[in-house]
Design a protein around this motif. Structure first.
Motif, PDB file in Angstrom:
ATOM      1  N   ASP A 120      -0.457  21.639  26.994  1.00  0.00           N
ATOM      2  CA  ASP A 120      -0.827  20.624  26.018  1.00  0.00           C
ATOM      3  C   ASP A 120      -0.172  19.271  26.243  1.00  0.00           C
ATOM      4  OD1 ASP A 120      -2.372  22.555  24.829  1.00  0.00           O
ATOM      5  OD2 ASP A 120      -0.826  23.123  23.395  1.00  0.00           O
ATOM      6  N   LEU A 121       1.019  19.242  26.770  1.00  0.00           N
ATOM      7  CA  LEU A 121       1.714  17.963  26.962  1.00  0.00           C
ATOM      8  C   LEU A 121       1.256  17.301  28.262  1.00  0.00           C
ATOM      9  CD1 LEU A 121       5.322  18.964  25.879  1.00  0.00           C
ATOM     10  CD2 LEU A 121       3.596  17.751  24.549  1.00  0.00           C
ATOM     11  N   PRO A 122       1.330  15.970  28.326  1.00  0.00           N
ATOM     12  CA  PRO A 122       0.911  15.300  29.560  1.00  0.00           C
ATOM     13  C   PRO A 122       1.852  15.630  30.719  1.00  0.00           C
ATOM     14  CG  PRO A 122       1.843  13.731  28.010  1.00  0.00           C
ATOM     15  CD  PRO A 122       1.749  15.028  27.294  1.00  0.00           C
ATOM     16  N   ASP A 123       1.319  15.512  31.925  1.00  0.00           N
ATOM     17  CA  ASP A 123       2.105  15.813  33.122  1.00  0.00           C
ATOM     18  C   ASP A 123       3.133  14.721  33.427  1.00  0.00           C
ATOM     19  OD1 ASP A 123       0.684  18.121  33.437  1.00  0.00           O
ATOM     20  OD2 ASP A 123      -0.744  17.253  34.849  1.00  0.00           O
ATOM     21  N   TRP A 124       2.831  13.518  33.010  1.00  0.00           N
ATOM     22  CA  TRP A 124       3.709  12.405  33.341  1.00  0.00           C
ATOM     23  C   TRP A 124       3.541  11.312  32.299  1.00  0.00           C
ATOM     24  CZ3 TRP A 124       1.215   7.746  34.291  1.00  0.00           C
ATOM     25  CH2 TRP A 124      -0.169   7.829  34.489  1.00  0.00           C
ATOM     26  N   SER A 125       4.413  10.312  32.348  1.00  0.00           N
ATOM     27  CA  SER A 125       4.290   9.129  31.498  1.00  0.00           C
ATOM     28  C   SER A 125       4.783   7.927  32.305  1.00  0.00           C
ATOM     29  CB  SER A 125       5.105   9.289  30.216  1.00  0.00           C
ATOM     30  OG  SER A 125       6.470   9.402  30.534  1.00  0.00           O
ATOM     31  N   PHE A 126       4.457   6.751  31.837  1.00  0.00           N
ATOM     32  CA  PHE A 126       4.904   5.548  32.517  1.00  0.00           C
ATOM     33  C   PHE A 126       6.408   5.387  32.339  1.00  0.00           C
ATOM     34  CE2 PHE A 126       0.406   4.649  31.722  1.00  0.00           C
ATOM     35  CZ  PHE A 126       0.002   4.277  33.005  1.00  0.00           C
ATOM     36  N   ALA A 127       7.022   4.650  33.246  1.00  0.00           N
ATOM     37  CA  ALA A 127       8.473   4.459  33.204  1.00  0.00           C
ATOM     38  C   ALA A 127       8.911   3.730  31.934  1.00  0.00           C
ATOM     39  CB  ALA A 127       8.931   3.685  34.443  1.00  0.00           C
ATOM     40  N   ASP A 128       8.059   2.862  31.398  1.00  0.00           N
ATOM     41  CA  ASP A 128       8.443   2.133  30.186  1.00  0.00           C
ATOM     42  C   ASP A 128       8.205   2.952  28.911  1.00  0.00           C
ATOM     43  OD1 ASP A 128       5.709   2.088  30.128  1.00  0.00           O
ATOM     44  OD2 ASP A 128       5.509  -0.092  29.954  1.00  0.00           O
ATOM     45  N   GLY A 129       7.761   4.215  29.027  1.00  0.00           N
ATOM     46  CA  GLY A 129       7.625   5.093  27.880  1.00  0.00           C
ATOM     47  C   GLY A 129       6.210   5.238  27.355  1.00  0.00           C
ATOM     48  N   PRO A 133       2.536   6.560  27.023  1.00  0.00           N
ATOM     49  CA  PRO A 133       1.978   7.860  27.426  1.00  0.00           C
ATOM     50  C   PRO A 133       0.926   7.688  28.507  1.00  0.00           C
ATOM     51  CG  PRO A 133       1.074   7.185  25.317  1.00  0.00           C
ATOM     52  CD  PRO A 133       2.127   6.177  25.672  1.00  0.00           C
ATOM     53  N   ALA A 134       0.757   8.716  29.287  1.00  0.00           N
ATOM     54  CA  ALA A 134      -0.252   8.718  30.338  1.00  0.00           C
ATOM     55  C   ALA A 134      -1.628   8.897  29.712  1.00  0.00           C
ATOM     56  CB  ALA A 134       0.022   9.851  31.318  1.00  0.00           C
ATOM     57  N   PRO A 135      -2.657   8.407  30.365  1.00  0.00           N
ATOM     58  CA  PRO A 135      -4.004   8.671  29.834  1.00  0.00           C
ATOM     59  C   PRO A 135      -4.283  10.173  29.874  1.00  0.00           C
ATOM     60  CG  PRO A 135      -4.116   7.627  31.997  1.00  0.00           C
ATOM     61  CD  PRO A 135      -2.684   7.636  31.597  1.00  0.00           C
ATOM     62  N   PRO A 136      -5.062  10.657  28.908  1.00  0.00           N
ATOM     63  CA  PRO A 136      -5.320  12.108  28.878  1.00  0.00           C
ATOM     64  C   PRO A 136      -6.110  12.561  30.102  1.00  0.00           C
ATOM     65  CG  PRO A 136      -6.637  10.956  27.231  1.00  0.00           C
ATOM     66  CD  PRO A 136      -5.717   9.947  27.835  1.00  0.00           C
ATOM     67  N   MET A 137      -5.777  13.738  30.559  1.00  0.00           N
ATOM     68  CA  MET A 137      -6.450  14.317  31.720  1.00  0.00           C
ATOM     69  C   MET A 137      -7.762  14.971  31.274  1.00  0.00           C
ATOM     70  SD  MET A 137      -4.351  13.575  34.004  1.00  0.00           S
ATOM     71  CE  MET A 137      -3.326  14.232  35.270  1.00  0.00           C
ATOM     72  N   LYS A 138      -8.635  15.257  32.229  1.00  0.00           N
ATOM     73  CA  LYS A 138      -9.936  15.848  31.920  1.00  0.00           C
ATOM     74  C   LYS A 138      -9.784  17.204  31.233  1.00  0.00           C
ATOM     75  CE  LYS A 138     -12.629  13.744  35.625  1.00  0.00           C
ATOM     76  NZ  LYS A 138     -13.406  14.015  36.847  1.00  0.00           N
ATOM     77  N   GLY A 139      -8.881  18.019  31.731  1.00  0.00           N
ATOM     78  CA  GLY A 139      -8.670  19.342  31.145  1.00  0.00           C
ATOM     79  C   GLY A 139      -8.176  19.250  29.712  1.00  0.00           C
ATOM     80  N   HIS A 140      -7.287  18.283  29.455  1.00  0.00           N
ATOM     81  CA  HIS A 140      -6.764  18.097  28.103  1.00  0.00           C
ATOM     82  C   HIS A 140      -7.889  17.678  27.158  1.00  0.00           C
ATOM     83  CE1 HIS A 140      -3.845  17.245  24.996  1.00  0.00           C
ATOM     84  NE2 HIS A 140      -4.398  16.053  24.823  1.00  0.00           N
ATOM     85  N   THR A 144      -1.563  29.609  30.806  1.00  0.00           N
ATOM     86  CA  THR A 144      -2.360  28.393  30.893  1.00  0.00           C
ATOM     87  C   THR A 144      -3.290  28.189  29.707  1.00  0.00           C
ATOM     88  OG1 THR A 144      -4.059  29.557  32.134  1.00  0.00           O
ATOM     89  CG2 THR A 144      -2.336  28.451  33.407  1.00  0.00           C
ATOM     90  N   GLU A 145      -3.245  29.038  28.696  1.00  0.00           N
ATOM     91  CA  GLU A 145      -4.149  28.885  27.560  1.00  0.00           C
ATOM     92  C   GLU A 145      -3.669  27.805  26.613  1.00  0.00           C
ATOM     93  OE1 GLU A 145      -4.941  32.569  25.675  1.00  0.00           O
ATOM     94  OE2 GLU A 145      -5.899  33.404  27.436  1.00  0.00           O
ATOM     95  N   TYR A 146      -2.425  27.852  26.178  1.00  0.00           N
ATOM     96  CA  TYR A 146      -1.870  26.822  25.315  1.00  0.00           C
ATOM     97  C   TYR A 146      -0.362  26.836  25.469  1.00  0.00           C
ATOM     98  CZ  TYR A 146      -1.119  30.754  22.118  1.00  0.00           C
ATOM     99  OH  TYR A 146      -0.745  31.946  21.579  1.00  0.00           O
TER     100      TYR A 146
END
Length: 129
Positions: free
Chosen positions: A50-59, A61-68, A43-45
């Motif tokens: 580092d990559l987002p957990d999900w993205s929108f269907a149209d491609g 990117p998802a908004p960055p999460m708090k941990g990121h 879980t360090e890197y």
């Protein structure tokens, strides 16, 4: 009335076969990860962190999460500290080299002030070299 409950609780712990540990457990595979130059834990890197957990269907990117965002800020702070310390080391090395050059110049100046050989000693010295 509180005392019998405490006695009962302590006696239950004594009779229990389960042991309580207060030490920190070692994570499995930590030594292997260190030997192979990988992060201590998963879980360090790396892509899962580092990559987002999900993205929108149209491609999009998802908004960055708090941990990121937190990890990004920690890395920026670390990078700034590294640059600052590196500049301090460079400044120290320059000061040290200037000090060494000054000491060398002073030594040469002291040698130039010494008495020079004259007469027969000068002729002997030039003939040897």
């Amino acid at each position: 009335m509180a005392a019998p409950v405490r006695t009962l609780c302590c006696s239950v712990f004594r009779l229990s076969s389960r042991q309580f540990s207060t030490t920190c457990g070692v994570q499995g595979g930590e030594q292997w990860r260190k030997e192979h130059g990988v992060a201590r834990s998963g879980t360090e890197y790396g892509p899962l962190t580092d990559l987002p957990d999900w993205s929108f269907a149209d491609g999009r990117p998802a908004p960055p999460m708090k941990g990121h965002l937190r990890r990004k800020q920690e890395r920026e702070v670390l990078a700034r500290r590294i640059v600052m310390l590196n500049n301090e080391v460079d400044t120290g090395m320059e000061a040290w080299s200037e000090k060494q050059e000054e000491a060398k110049r002073m030594e040469e100046h002291k040698k130039s002030l010494l008495l020079k050989p004259k007469g027969k000693l000068l002729i002997k010295k030039t003939s040897q070299s």
